[in-house]
Design an enzyme around this catalytic site. Sequence first.
Site, mmCIF file in Angstrom:
data_model
loop_
_atom_site.group_PDB
_atom_site.id
_atom_site.type_symbol
_atom_site.label_atom_id
_atom_site.label_comp_id
_atom_site.label_asym_id
_atom_site.label_seq_id
_atom_site.Cartn_x
_atom_site.Cartn_y
_atom_site.Cartn_z
ATOM 1 N N THR A 186 0.949 -1.111 -0.142
ATOM 2 C CA THR A 186 -0.141 0.009 -0.028
ATOM 3 C C THR A 186 0.881 1.325 -0.097
ATOM 4 O O THR A 186 2.082 1.236 0.440
ATOM 5 C CB THR A 186 -0.933 0.057 1.446
ATOM 6 O OG1 THR A 186 -2.101 -1.140 1.103
ATOM 7 C CG2 THR A 186 -1.591 1.270 1.600
ATOM 8 N N ARG A 214 -14.143 -7.717 0.127
ATOM 9 C CA ARG A 214 -13.477 -7.521 1.351
ATOM 10 C C ARG A 214 -12.962 -6.010 1.224
ATOM 11 O O ARG A 214 -12.425 -5.451 0.323
ATOM 12 C CB ARG A 214 -12.340 -8.302 1.487
ATOM 13 C CG ARG A 214 -11.211 -8.147 2.409
ATOM 14 C CD ARG A 214 -9.975 -7.344 2.203
ATOM 15 N NE ARG A 214 -9.084 -7.151 3.282
ATOM 16 C CZ ARG A 214 -8.077 -6.307 3.158
ATOM 17 N NH1 ARG A 214 -7.754 -5.773 2.260
ATOM 18 N NH2 ARG A 214 -7.381 -6.248 4.450
ATOM 19 N N VAL A 215 -13.011 -5.307 2.336
ATOM 20 C CA VAL A 215 -12.518 -3.995 2.383
ATOM 21 C C VAL A 215 -11.408 -3.981 3.706
ATOM 22 O O VAL A 215 -11.817 -4.457 4.857
ATOM 23 C CB VAL A 215 -13.524 -2.937 2.572
ATOM 24 C CG1 VAL A 215 -13.217 -1.659 2.872
ATOM 25 C CG2 VAL A 215 -15.003 -3.061 1.945
ATOM 26 N N THR A 237 -0.021 0.971 6.783
ATOM 27 C CA THR A 237 0.206 -0.180 5.628
ATOM 28 C C THR A 237 0.247 -1.552 6.525
ATOM 29 O O THR A 237 0.712 -1.254 7.842
ATOM 30 C CB THR A 237 1.265 0.136 4.909
ATOM 31 O OG1 THR A 237 1.458 -1.265 4.003
ATOM 32 C CG2 THR A 237 2.460 0.316 5.658
ATOM 33 N N GLY A 238 -0.388 -2.393 6.103
ATOM 34 C CA GLY A 238 -0.367 -3.794 6.938
ATOM 35 C C GLY A 238 -1.558 -4.616 6.781
ATOM 36 O O GLY A 238 -2.246 -4.478 6.020
ATOM 37 N N GLY A 240 -4.890 -5.047 7.043
ATOM 38 C CA GLY A 240 -5.883 -4.352 7.508
ATOM 39 C C GLY A 240 -6.893 -4.861 8.557
ATOM 40 O O GLY A 240 -7.425 -3.906 9.213
HETATM 41 N N1 ASP Z 1 -3.510 -2.567 4.622
HETATM 42 C C1 ASP Z 1 -3.814 -2.759 3.195
HETATM 43 C C2 ASP Z 1 -5.111 -3.537 3.376
HETATM 44 O O1 ASP Z 1 -5.448 -4.244 4.322
HETATM 45 C C3 ASP Z 1 -2.867 -3.707 2.680
HETATM 46 C C4 ASP Z 1 -1.582 -3.049 2.665
HETATM 47 O O2 ASP Z 1 -0.948 -2.311 3.362
HETATM 48 O O3 ASP Z 1 -0.754 -3.282 1.741
HETATM 49 O O4 ASP Z 1 -5.754 -3.449 2.248
#
Ligand code: ASP
Length: 336
Positions: A186, A214-215, A237-238, A240
């Site tokens: 992200t 999915r969100v 980011t991570g 979610g």
């Molecule tokens: N946080 C984002 C999600 O869960 C994924 C990501 O950070 O790459 O959609």
Amino acid sequence: MTEPAALPRALESGRPEWRLVIHGGCGNLDHGLLDAETEKAARSGLEDALAAGTEILARGGNALDAVEATARILEDDPHFNAGRGSVLTYEGAIEMDAAIMEGRRLGAGAVNGVTATRNPISLARAVMDHSPHVFLSRGGADEYSRLRGLEQASQDYFETPERRHQLDELRRRGGEVFDIDVKYGTVGAVALDRYGHVAAATSTGGLTGKRWGRVGDSPVIGAGTYADDRAGAISTTGAGEYFLRIGVAHEICARIRFRQEAAGGADLPRSEAQAIADSVLAEVGGLGGAGGIILVTRRGDALFSFTTPGMYRGEASPAGRTVAIYADDPVGDAAA
Ligand code: ASP
């Protein structure tokens, strides 16, 4: 947005005139894991993004325009999981999420499951600026994008061979949606402008193999994205699902505000803001989630916190700019 004539807090002692902080995702980024070419391309993508935001902030532009322009560069760069280069859903489609927020009036715009807008962050901005709503979803968001005349692109434009390979691998290994290699790509940008206003932008393709509409946290105001002039601006980011449950971005802002109030309204020292960010991320870890955040405080500190071995990241101010990937790369004030 019209800039106010006065420069409220911008030139107080010790505070940079403006600040920009970015991320391009986090994950198992140990030294030696990336081949030299990928690492070089990622670093130059981060540099280009910082340059775009810097150009706006240095000439007196506002934080909102800066984070949008910065995120657009990262969306166009196929190395990151946003816009072109987004990960694929279980069915092999591209469904992108984005959110943008400004800290002056708490204006916000967000979109989920967008399939054809070249730059989803600009669609989030259009929702904020031109619609009576904050959050548009899927077919309706696509429709609004066309209505606003935003640039459209085909699914072929967004898809890269690398992302197709990742989906094939995931399905081959049994279809576990959480990336077993822990790679989250992200993108996000947060900024403080010379007028004392902050803004945050986050854009993503989500998780490889996601399904059922999915969100994640990225487009959810308060979870993956938040900006409040009274505290600062955050992008995450991570994984979610964990960030959503803590409401990470708002939680960090709220704790900063409470601490400032307890201190009679004084700006929080950098170390205390860092401790707040670290402790909220530790809560995410306590639930079983990994990830990272970027934060710019109202006094212009650039802060990073992540629980993975690395995070694509960078920061810029009138003092210069730095990009980093590995945990031990110096960046921001630590690099000074
Ligand atoms: N946080 C984002 C999600 O869960 C994924 C990501 O950070 O790459 O959609």
